[in-house]
Motif scaffolding. Structure first.
Motif, PDB file in Angstrom:
ATOM      1  N   ILE A  57      38.445  25.911   9.676  1.00  0.00           N
ATOM      2  CA  ILE A  57      37.577  25.669  10.829  1.00  0.00           C
ATOM      3  C   ILE A  57      38.416  25.229  12.029  1.00  0.00           C
ATOM      4  O   ILE A  57      38.193  25.674  13.163  1.00  0.00           O
ATOM      5  CB  ILE A  57      36.505  24.614  10.492  1.00  0.00           C
ATOM      6  N   GLY A  58      39.403  24.376  11.784  1.00  0.00           N
ATOM      7  CA  GLY A  58      40.284  23.969  12.870  1.00  0.00           C
ATOM      8  C   GLY A  58      41.057  25.146  13.437  1.00  0.00           C
ATOM      9  O   GLY A  58      41.186  25.292  14.663  1.00  0.00           O
ATOM     10  N   LYS A  59      41.566  26.021  12.565  1.00  0.00           N
ATOM     11  CA  LYS A  59      42.355  27.177  12.989  1.00  0.00           C
ATOM     12  C   LYS A  59      41.497  28.206  13.706  1.00  0.00           C
ATOM     13  O   LYS A  59      41.817  28.638  14.826  1.00  0.00           O
ATOM     14  CB  LYS A  59      43.015  27.808  11.767  1.00  0.00           C
ATOM     15  N   LEU A 106      33.901  19.770  12.033  1.00  0.00           N
ATOM     16  CA  LEU A 106      33.272  19.834  13.360  1.00  0.00           C
ATOM     17  C   LEU A 106      33.102  18.433  13.944  1.00  0.00           C
ATOM     18  O   LEU A 106      33.354  18.202  15.131  1.00  0.00           O
ATOM     19  CB  LEU A 106      31.904  20.519  13.251  1.00  0.00           C
ATOM     20  N   PHE A 107      32.681  17.509  13.104  1.00  0.00           N
ATOM     21  CA  PHE A 107      32.500  16.121  13.529  1.00  0.00           C
ATOM     22  C   PHE A 107      33.843  15.524  13.960  1.00  0.00           C
ATOM     23  O   PHE A 107      33.936  14.789  14.956  1.00  0.00           O
ATOM     24  CB  PHE A 107      31.892  15.328  12.367  1.00  0.00           C
ATOM     25  N   THR A 108      34.895  15.850  13.224  1.00  0.00           N
ATOM     26  CA  THR A 108      36.228  15.362  13.569  1.00  0.00           C
ATOM     27  C   THR A 108      36.633  15.846  14.952  1.00  0.00           C
ATOM     28  O   THR A 108      37.145  15.075  15.776  1.00  0.00           O
ATOM     29  CB  THR A 108      37.268  15.838  12.536  1.00  0.00           C
ATOM     30  N   ALA A 109      36.400  17.134  15.225  1.00  0.00           N
ATOM     31  CA  ALA A 109      36.741  17.699  16.531  1.00  0.00           C
ATOM     32  C   ALA A 109      35.974  16.993  17.649  1.00  0.00           C
ATOM     33  O   ALA A 109      36.534  16.686  18.710  1.00  0.00           O
ATOM     34  CB  ALA A 109      36.438  19.196  16.542  1.00  0.00           C
ATOM     35  N   ALA A 110      34.689  16.730  17.407  1.00  0.00           N
ATOM     36  CA  ALA A 110      33.873  16.044  18.412  1.00  0.00           C
ATOM     37  C   ALA A 110      34.387  14.634  18.668  1.00  0.00           C
ATOM     38  O   ALA A 110      34.497  14.189  19.822  1.00  0.00           O
ATOM     39  CB  ALA A 110      32.410  16.003  17.955  1.00  0.00           C
ATOM     40  N   MET A 111      34.739  13.915  17.602  1.00  0.00           N
ATOM     41  CA  MET A 111      35.225  12.547  17.747  1.00  0.00           C
ATOM     42  C   MET A 111      36.590  12.512  18.441  1.00  0.00           C
ATOM     43  O   MET A 111      36.869  11.597  19.221  1.00  0.00           O
ATOM     44  CB  MET A 111      35.314  11.875  16.377  1.00  0.00           C
ATOM     45  N   VAL A 112      37.435  13.501  18.160  1.00  0.00           N
ATOM     46  CA  VAL A 112      38.731  13.575  18.845  1.00  0.00           C
ATOM     47  C   VAL A 112      38.512  13.690  20.348  1.00  0.00           C
ATOM     48  O   VAL A 112      39.193  13.057  21.155  1.00  0.00           O
ATOM     49  CB  VAL A 112      39.554  14.776  18.323  1.00  0.00           C
ATOM     50  N   HIS A 113      37.530  14.506  20.736  1.00  0.00           N
ATOM     51  CA  HIS A 113      37.223  14.676  22.162  1.00  0.00           C
ATOM     52  C   HIS A 113      36.707  13.367  22.776  1.00  0.00           C
ATOM     53  O   HIS A 113      37.177  12.945  23.837  1.00  0.00           O
ATOM     54  CB  HIS A 113      36.173  15.777  22.340  1.00  0.00           C
TER      55      HIS A 113
END
Length: 305
Positions: A57-59, A106-113
Motif C-alpha cells: 500500500i505504501g509503494k 492508510l491510517f499511518t500515512a494520514a498520521m504522518v501527514h
C-alpha cells in the motif's frame, strides 16, 4: 513479478516486521518472524502477510520511497493484523485481520501527514486506535466477534491481588515477547537475538529497560502474574529504545533519561489498563506511545534531557 521486485518486497516486508521494535534490519525481521512462527505457525503467516500488505500500500500509493524502503508502512500493519487475529474469535477473523492491516497502512500515512509539522514520530498510534475501534464494533456488528478473554469488568468490583509466583527468569524474557503478543521462552530469547543483531547497544538498552520495568512494577506492588508475564516490560523496552537511541536528538543524558522513561511506563500502564477495564480492551502499546511522546515533546523545549 521479477526476481528484483520479489527480493525488494521480501526484504522491505521483513524490515516492516523489525520496525515494530524500532529497528531497520531485514535479518532482524527474519529472526523476529521465526520467533513468532515458533510460538504460532498461523500467527507467523498473519505477521508476514500483514507486513506485505502494508508495504504494498505504501509503494503503490506513492509514499516517499525512503520511508517505504525502511519498512515504515509495515509495522503498524503487522501489529494490527496480529492483534485482530488474536482478539477476534469469528471464523473470518483472518480476512478481517488482513483488511485491518491494509487500513492500518492508510491510517499511518494520514498520521504522518498530520504530525509532520510537530516533528514527533507516529510510532504505533495508528495500530492502537484502529485495533480498539475494531474490537469495540463487536458490541454493535455481529460480523465481528470479540474473544471471550477480553471481558469487560466493573471497577466497583475490582480487587487487586499482588500475590503469585515470582519468576525473575520468565520476567526477563517475557517482556520482549509481549511486544508481539508472545508468551514463549524460546521466542523471547530469539527476539533478544534479533535486537542484538541490529546493534549491541540496542540489545543492552532493551535489557536495561525490561529490568527497570520489572523492578519498578515489583517495587510499586504490581500483580506478580502480570509482572512476570512481561505485561509491564514490553512498553518499557520500546520506550527506552525510542527515547535513548532511535530519537535521542542532542540529549546528553540518554541512558538516565531512558531509564526514567522506562520506569514511567509502569504507572502509565497501570493507569491505561484500569481505564480500559470496563471496555475489556487490552492496553497494547499505548503506554509506550504516551511516554515516548512526553519525552520527545519535552525535548523540544528542554533539549538536554
Amino acid at each position: 513479478m521479477d526476481k528484483n521486485k520479489l527480493s525488494w518486497l521480501v526484504r522491505t516486508s521483513l524490515k516492516g516486521i523489525s520496525q515494530v521494535i524500532l529497528i531497520e534490519n531485514a535479518v532482524s525481521g527474519f529472526i523476529i518472524l521465526a520467533a513468532i512462527t515458533i510460538a504460532s505457525y498461523s500467527l507467523g503467516i498473519i505477521t508476514l502477510l500483514s507486513s506485505i500488505v502494508g508495504t504494498l500500500i505504501g509503494k503503490l500509493g506513492g509514499a516517499e520511497e525512503e520511508s517505504v524502503n525502511q519498512g515504515l508502512y509495515g509495522y503498524n500493519s503487522v501489529l494490527t493484523g496480529m492483534a485482530l487475529s488474536l482478539f477476534l474469535s469469528s471464523d473470518d477473523r483472518w480476512l478481517i485481520a488482513i483488511a485491518g492491516a491494509a487500513v492500518a497502512a492508510l491510517f499511518t500515512a494520514a498520521m504522518v501527514h498530520f504530525m509532520r509539522q510537530s516533528g514527533i514520530p507516529v510510532l504505533t498510534f495508528p495500530f492502537i486506535v484502529l485495533t480498539w475501534f475494531l474490537l469495540l464494533t463487536t458490541y454493535r456488528l455481529v460480523t465481528f466477534k470479540i474473544s471471550p478473554e477480553l471481558t469487560p469488568q466493573s471497577l466497583s468490583n475490582w480487587t487487586l491481588n499482588i500475590k503469585g509466583e515470582t519468576n525473575w527468569l520468565d520476567g526477563a524474557v517475557n517482556g520482549i515477547g509481549q511486544i508481539f503478543f508472545l508468551d514463549n521462552t524460546l521466542s523471547g530469547v530469539l527476539l533478544f537475538v534479533a535486537v542484538f543483531w541490529a546493534g549491541w547497544r540496542l540489545g543492552v538498552y532493551a535489557i536495561i529497560g525490561n529490568l527497570a520495568a520489572l523492578l519498578t512494577s515489583y517495587g510499586l506492588g504490581g500483580e506478580h502474574s502480570l509482572i512476570f508475564m512481561g505485561l509491564y516490560g514490553y512498553n518499557a523496552i520500546l520506550t527506552i529504545l525510542a527515547v535513548s537511541i532511535v530519537f535521542n536528538g542532542d540529549s546528553k543524558h540518554v541512558l538516565i533519561t531512558g531509564i526514567i522513561a522506562a520506569c514511567l511506563t509502569v504507572p502509565i500502564t497501570a493507569s491505561v489498563v484500569t481505564w480500559l477495564l470496563p471496555y475489556g480492551l487490552p492496553a497494547l502499546t499505548m503506554p509506550f506511545v504516551l511516554c515516548t511522546w512526553i519525552f520527545l515533546g519535552a525535548r523540544k523545549i528542554l533539549p538536554s534531557i
